[in-house]
Motif scaffolding. Sequence first.
Motif, PDB file in Angstrom:
ATOM      1  N   ARG A 135      18.666  44.389   7.415  1.00 61.49           N
ATOM      2  CA  ARG A 135      18.540  45.594   6.594  1.00 61.49           C
ATOM      3  C   ARG A 135      17.219  45.591   5.808  1.00 61.49           C
ATOM      4  N   ASP A 161      24.106  49.611  11.651  1.00 61.74           N
ATOM      5  CA  ASP A 161      24.656  50.570  10.691  1.00 61.74           C
ATOM      6  C   ASP A 161      23.527  51.316   9.977  1.00 61.74           C
ATOM      7  N   GLY A 162      23.694  52.634   9.858  1.00 66.91           N
ATOM      8  CA  GLY A 162      22.705  53.457   9.174  1.00 66.91           C
ATOM      9  C   GLY A 162      21.564  53.920  10.062  1.00 66.91           C
TER      10      GLY A 162
END
Length: 289
Positions: A197, A251-252
């Motif tokens: 991330r 994710d995202g």
Amino acid sequence: MTGHPSPEAPEVPEAPRGPSAKDAADAVRSRINTAQPHTARIWNYWLGGKDNYAVDREAGDRIRELHPGIGDYARADRQFLGRAVRHLVADLGVRQFLDVGTGLPTADNTHEVAQRIAPESRIVYVDNDPLVLTHARALLTSSPEGRTDYLDADMRDVDRVLEHAGRTLDFSEPVALMLLGVVIFIDDDQEAYGLVRRLMEALPSGSHLVLSHTITSPAMPDVDAAVAFWNEHGTPKLTQRTPEQVARFFDGLDLLEPGVVSCSRWRPEEGGQGLPDEVAMYAGVARKA
């Protein structure tokens, strides 16, 4: 053990010449442990490379006895790299790559695939393996129009990785972050997801994440046995994750079709690749909006 054409000790290319070149090369060589098998060298053996030692070939053969398909997913992962880079460069116009966990150079490295299509492409490689470092200095050379750089660092040192990469890459333009078979070495889930991330947050809109990861699955119990053998005898230790856990790394982000699947099923090229449809290495490519 099966025969192998490589010498007992792989040839280590010399570092660039200079006042401290010999000292630098000696320092790197001193970090190479030839008494214990190492994952990058075993991977190189499975791919048919010569940059491995007897201890790596012995461990590689033992793992292949436990899981005969291991060579297939080594090749599937490598072929996935080529297809993903070609798609990013030829179809999506990406010209910059940050390849973390480079591994030992073989055929069709990231910069070779990218610069074959777009010679102006820029690539920064990151790895903390001393043998990889030595070979990278000699072999990971750029086209005249582009640039290729290499950093000796651990992916956990995100600030250093980004600072160094910023000297070659323009972070105002899209970058493809390549994480092929590297987050498997981070056993803590929170840390692993957090590192990916943080790296993606530093990249601009239009950037992509390209990631592959060894999976654990009830349908492939021999994979678990092979990983257990490796973690008992080799270095660094591996962490398997389920396909669902691998998908969480994206994710995202906007996943490209066909999503997170076996490497051999990610946009296979016409004519097939001579590999099983299902290998224990899952992968995906996703875009940052």
